[in-house]
Design a protein around this motif. Sequence first.
Motif, short mmCIF file in Angstrom:
data_model
loop_
_atom_site.label_atom_id
_atom_site.label_comp_id
_atom_site.label_asym_id
_atom_site.label_seq_id
_atom_site.Cartn_x
_atom_site.Cartn_y
_atom_site.Cartn_z
N MET A 75 64.43 119.69 -8.16
CA MET A 75 65.18 118.59 -8.80
C MET A 75 65.97 119.15 -10.00
O MET A 75 65.40 119.75 -10.91
N ALA A 76 67.31 118.95 -10.02
CA ALA A 76 68.13 119.51 -11.09
C ALA A 76 68.00 118.67 -12.36
O ALA A 76 68.12 117.45 -12.33
N THR A 77 67.74 119.35 -13.49
CA THR A 77 67.75 118.64 -14.77
C THR A 77 69.04 119.06 -15.47
O THR A 77 69.15 120.19 -15.93
N ARG A 78 70.04 118.17 -15.50
CA ARG A 78 71.34 118.53 -16.07
C ARG A 78 71.24 118.76 -17.58
O ARG A 78 70.64 117.95 -18.29
N VAL A 79 71.80 119.87 -18.04
CA VAL A 79 71.74 120.14 -19.48
C VAL A 79 72.99 119.57 -20.15
O VAL A 79 74.02 119.42 -19.53
N ARG A 80 72.84 119.25 -21.45
CA ARG A 80 73.97 118.58 -22.11
C ARG A 80 75.16 119.52 -22.25
O ARG A 80 75.00 120.73 -22.46
N PRO A 81 76.40 118.97 -22.12
CA PRO A 81 77.59 119.80 -22.26
C PRO A 81 77.65 120.39 -23.67
O PRO A 81 77.18 119.78 -24.62
N GLY A 82 78.25 121.55 -23.79
CA GLY A 82 78.37 122.16 -25.12
C GLY A 82 77.13 122.95 -25.50
O GLY A 82 77.09 123.60 -26.53
N ASN A 83 76.11 122.87 -24.65
CA ASN A 83 74.87 123.61 -24.89
C ASN A 83 75.16 125.12 -24.94
O ASN A 83 75.79 125.65 -24.04
N LYS A 84 74.71 125.78 -26.02
CA LYS A 84 74.97 127.23 -26.12
C LYS A 84 73.71 128.02 -25.86
O LYS A 84 73.48 129.06 -26.45
N ARG A 85 72.86 127.52 -24.96
CA ARG A 85 71.65 128.25 -24.60
C ARG A 85 71.94 129.00 -23.30
O ARG A 85 72.35 128.40 -22.31
N LEU A 132 63.04 139.16 -10.77
CA LEU A 132 64.00 138.12 -10.38
C LEU A 132 63.81 137.64 -8.95
O LEU A 132 64.47 136.70 -8.51
N CYS A 133 62.91 138.27 -8.21
CA CYS A 133 62.60 137.78 -6.86
C CYS A 133 61.58 136.64 -6.92
O CYS A 133 61.27 136.03 -5.89
N ASP A 134 61.08 136.37 -8.12
CA ASP A 134 60.04 135.35 -8.28
C ASP A 134 60.68 134.06 -8.84
O ASP A 134 60.97 133.95 -10.04
N LYS A 135 60.90 133.10 -7.95
CA LYS A 135 61.65 131.89 -8.36
C LYS A 135 60.92 131.10 -9.44
O LYS A 135 61.55 130.59 -10.37
N GLN A 136 59.60 131.01 -9.35
CA GLN A 136 58.86 130.22 -10.36
C GLN A 136 59.04 130.84 -11.74
O GLN A 136 59.26 130.13 -12.72
N VAL A 195 68.76 125.86 -19.83
CA VAL A 195 69.83 126.86 -19.94
C VAL A 195 71.04 126.38 -19.15
O VAL A 195 70.91 125.89 -18.03
N SER A 196 72.24 126.50 -19.74
CA SER A 196 73.43 126.05 -19.01
C SER A 196 74.22 127.22 -18.42
O SER A 196 75.02 127.05 -17.51
N LEU A 197 74.00 128.40 -18.98
CA LEU A 197 74.81 129.57 -18.59
C LEU A 197 73.89 130.77 -18.33
O LEU A 197 73.04 131.08 -19.17
N VAL A 198 74.09 131.43 -17.18
CA VAL A 198 73.27 132.59 -16.84
C VAL A 198 74.16 133.80 -16.58
O VAL A 198 75.16 133.70 -15.85
N PHE A 199 73.81 134.93 -17.19
CA PHE A 199 74.44 136.21 -16.87
C PHE A 199 73.43 136.99 -16.03
O PHE A 199 72.27 137.13 -16.46
N ALA A 243 67.36 129.35 -7.98
CA ALA A 243 66.70 128.94 -9.24
C ALA A 243 67.72 128.30 -10.18
O ALA A 243 67.43 127.29 -10.83
N CYS A 244 68.92 128.87 -10.26
CA CYS A 244 69.96 128.30 -11.14
C CYS A 244 70.26 126.86 -10.72
O CYS A 244 70.32 125.95 -11.56
N ILE A 245 70.44 126.66 -9.41
CA ILE A 245 70.78 125.32 -8.93
C ILE A 245 69.64 124.35 -9.23
O ILE A 245 69.85 123.26 -9.77
N GLU A 246 68.42 124.80 -8.95
CA GLU A 246 67.26 123.92 -9.18
C GLU A 246 67.08 123.61 -10.67
O GLU A 246 66.69 122.51 -11.03
N ALA A 247 67.40 124.57 -11.53
CA ALA A 247 67.20 124.36 -12.98
C ALA A 247 68.37 123.61 -13.62
O ALA A 247 68.35 123.34 -14.81
#
Length: 345
Positions: A1-11, A57-61, A70-74, A103-107
């Motif tokens: 289930m996606a938990t949308r993060v607030r826009p402008g979030n710099k995390r 990174l192969c461990d989704k949990q 987190v809104s942005l992942v490198f 994981a990004c989509i789910e988070a």
Amino acid sequence: MATRVRPGNKRCAVIGGSGFLGRHLVEKLLDRGYSVSVFDIRQSYELPGVVFHMGDLCDKQALLTALKDVSLVFHCASPFPGSDDRALFERVNIQGTQTVILACIEAGVQKLVLTSSASVVYEGTDIKNGREDLPYAKKPIDYYTATKIQQEKLVLEACDQQKGFLTVAIRPHGIFGPRDPQLVPILVDTARRGKMKFIIGDGSNLVDFTFVENVVHGHILAAETLKSNSPICGKPYHITNDEPVRFWDFMSEVLVGLGYAAPRYHLPYALVYGLALLLWLLTLVLRPFVSFKPTFTPMRVALAGTHHYYSCERAKEDMGYKPVVSLKEGIARTVQSYPHLRRGA
Ligand SMILES: NC(=O)C1=CN([C@@H]2O[C@H](COP(=O)(O)OP(=O)(O)OC[C@H]3O[C@@H](n4cnc5c(N)ncnc54)[C@H](O)[C@@H]3O)[C@@H](O)[C@H]2O)C=CC1
Ligand SMILES: CC(C)=CCC[C@@H](C)[C@H]1CC[C@H]2C3=C(CC[C@]12C)[C@@]1(C)CCC(=O)C[C@@H]1CC3
């Protein structure tokens, strides 16, 4: 289930943030007011404001824990490129990247910036001012490159503007700078073993070497330009110093800066490549009995003796990219940062 993060979030999160590029990226992100989580299989430093999550990174949990809010992942994690462990490259670069995307989509992450590589189009023969529309290498030079191709395709295909998940790939080339564990250390090790006397070919081949801070700048520009309807969505971008240099001039400048002699004697490219190929075949045949790692692999000879430089026009046009550190300054800062690798140290 996606938990949308607030826009402008710099995390943001940096996967592979303990590595050479990753750490430089983390430092710059902190300077720019981001709060940063690092996800890596190891912790190589401590910095105020950085939260470390150790995991594969192969461990989704494990990823889901690190990507909370987190809104942005490198994603700049990768096994060591010099390894010949095919299973490891496939597990980390292909299956692992697929897990990162899920994981990004789910988070509820909104943006994913992948560190790809310009070498995804390189097959061991000349590339002059290559643009991003060159086809992927049909015969990649090693498992690293083969899996970087699959990784880039996965990330770019995952870009979905309707679902609000945006992706982009940065393709750097020949990254160098302080704390690099590869380029300068390999070069110095080769020089110390007395093997840096020869120039392969006529020495005129041009190559891109990119100072790490320019690569970081390209990543942050991409992240900040990546918005719905932005032209960069789902595309790859070359990020270089935009100053192709003769491979052997670059090597010589670093060597001389550290007190070693520059290579002087020329050897024909075809001869050295042929010998490297023979040696490589020999290591394969003898592998059950002895294991040794030759300095001159066919891949290294190709990297040292062909043209491979890339246009970064697309990054200039679409995200206003311009290198922030010149090659000359980058080399000077790099040389200065390795006192322990100086001749006689
Ligand atoms: N160094 C270069 O010249 C170039 C590098 N690149 C790309 O840039 C990225 C960063 O490269 P570097 O900083 O040079 O490498 P690095 O080896 O210094 O950093 C990679 C990091 O990934 C981490 N890592 C490896 N496997 C992992 C896993 N299963 N789970 C979590 N973390 C893992 C490592 O622990 C390391 O900290 C890589 O994706 C590489 O392919 C692209 C072009 C040129
Ligand atoms: C531009 C680019 C893709 C650089 C990547 C880094 C490494 C692949 C190079 C760093 C040091 C280089 C090096 C050689 C090949 C390419 C590197 C490993 C040689 C082995 C080439 C043959 C020699 O004469 C010695 C060189 C030592 C340094």
